[in-house]
Design a protein around this motif. Structure first.
Motif, short mmCIF file in Angstrom:
data_model
loop_
_atom_site.label_atom_id
_atom_site.label_comp_id
_atom_site.label_asym_id
_atom_site.label_seq_id
_atom_site.Cartn_x
_atom_site.Cartn_y
_atom_site.Cartn_z
N ARG A 88 0.85 -1.19 0.00
CA ARG A 88 0.00 0.00 0.00
C ARG A 88 0.88 1.24 0.00
O ARG A 88 1.93 1.25 0.66
CB ARG A 88 -0.85 0.02 1.27
CG ARG A 88 -2.30 -0.16 1.10
CD ARG A 88 -3.04 -0.16 2.41
NE ARG A 88 -2.27 -0.35 3.62
CZ ARG A 88 -2.76 -0.87 4.74
NH1 ARG A 88 -4.00 -1.24 4.80
NH2 ARG A 88 -2.00 -1.01 5.81
N ASP A 91 3.03 2.44 3.08
CA ASP A 91 3.47 1.34 3.95
C ASP A 91 4.97 1.09 3.74
O ASP A 91 5.51 1.40 2.67
CB ASP A 91 2.71 0.06 3.62
CG ASP A 91 1.30 0.04 4.19
OD1 ASP A 91 0.92 1.03 4.85
OD2 ASP A 91 0.58 -0.95 3.96
N ALA A 157 -4.93 -1.34 -2.42
CA ALA A 157 -4.88 0.09 -2.10
C ALA A 157 -5.96 0.48 -1.09
O ALA A 157 -5.74 1.35 -0.24
CB ALA A 157 -5.03 0.91 -3.38
N SER A 159 -7.39 -1.59 1.10
CA SER A 159 -7.43 -2.55 2.21
C SER A 159 -7.29 -1.87 3.57
O SER A 159 -6.49 -0.94 3.74
CB SER A 159 -6.32 -3.59 2.05
OG SER A 159 -6.23 -4.42 3.20
N VAL A 179 -0.78 2.07 -4.63
CA VAL A 179 0.15 1.00 -4.27
C VAL A 179 1.54 1.35 -4.80
O VAL A 179 1.68 2.13 -5.74
CB VAL A 179 -0.29 -0.38 -4.82
CG1 VAL A 179 -1.64 -0.79 -4.27
CG2 VAL A 179 -0.31 -0.40 -6.35
#
Length: 233
Positions: A88, A91, A157, A159, A179
């Motif tokens: 993502r 992240d 993306a 989630s 992402v």
């Protein structure tokens, strides 16, 4: 306005989109069609879905040429596409140096977003890698399987999982919003797939289809291919 109908593996979606303005300027045609798992696209062609051009893996196109569904002489390599990891946006990157590292990353993820494990190039490979790493059963409940890589990346993306990860072809990761590409799969688990294009034997617009092949494969578009995630030619 007339349209060129294509059936294509999802890996080529971003590249085709980037070439659409040049194609329209050259031919006056729009590009219409579908992008998805290569196995699904091949079946659509077999069942008579109208298409002027098919973009698929070299192995699948060779088989379709034997079935007389594409013109053998028109087959041209577009480039190699690697299967890769995605995270993502925002992240931490998943840095994987070897098979043990990949095993660790996959076991640590609470959701693993992948394309169809029966009919997509990357999905089939991911299923094999999970077996190879001996974690298929452990990860099975966390697999989030979608019809194609583009859909899998959109879902990654969005989630809400704590530590999700995705795995699909690099071109689909690059062209997705939300992402980030997090590196190729390590040695022993890697996959680089040659994508090729061909005119179908039932093409209504073979001349325009050839123009698109020329754009997809031409030296003048090498930078666009690289930006889209294609390697070599």
């Amino acid at each position: 306005m007339s349209s060129l109908n294509i059936l294509s593996g999802g890996a080529a979606h971003g590249l085709v989109a980037s070439l659409t303005p040049a194609f329209k300027a050259l031919t006056g045609f729009e590009i219409a069609g579908e992008f998805g798992a290569v196995g699904v696209m091949a079946e659509k062609l077999r069942k008579g879905t109208p298409a002027d051009l098919l973009i698929s893996t070299a192995a699948l196109l060779a088989g379709l040429a034997q079935e007389k569904l594409v013109v053998s002489a028109s087959i041209a390599d577009v480039g190699l596409v690697e299967t890769a990891l995605a995270v993502r946006a925002g992240d931490p990157q998943a840095t994987v140096r070897d098979a043990a590292g990949l095993r660790e990353v996959l076991l640590a993820a609470d959701a693993v977003f992948v394309p169809d494990t029966q009919s997509s190039t990357a999905g089939i490979h991911i299923a094999k890698v999970l077996e190879q790493l001996g974690i298929a059963e452990q990860v099975a409940g966390r697999l989030k399987i979608f019809p194609n890589g583009a859909t899998a990346m959109r879902e990654l993306a969005a989630s809400k999982a704590h530590r999700p990860i995705g795995c699909t072809q690099s071109t689909e990761i690059i062209s997705a919003e939300g992402v980030d590409l997090s590196g190729s799969l390590p040695a022993g688990c890697e996959l680089a797939t040659m994508y090729t294009a061909a005119i179908t034997t039932a093409a209504a617009h073979p001349r325009q289809a050839q123009h698109l092949i020329d754009l997809l494969t031409g030296a003048g578009q090498s930078e666009q291919r690289a930006r889209a995630g294609f390697v070599g030619h």
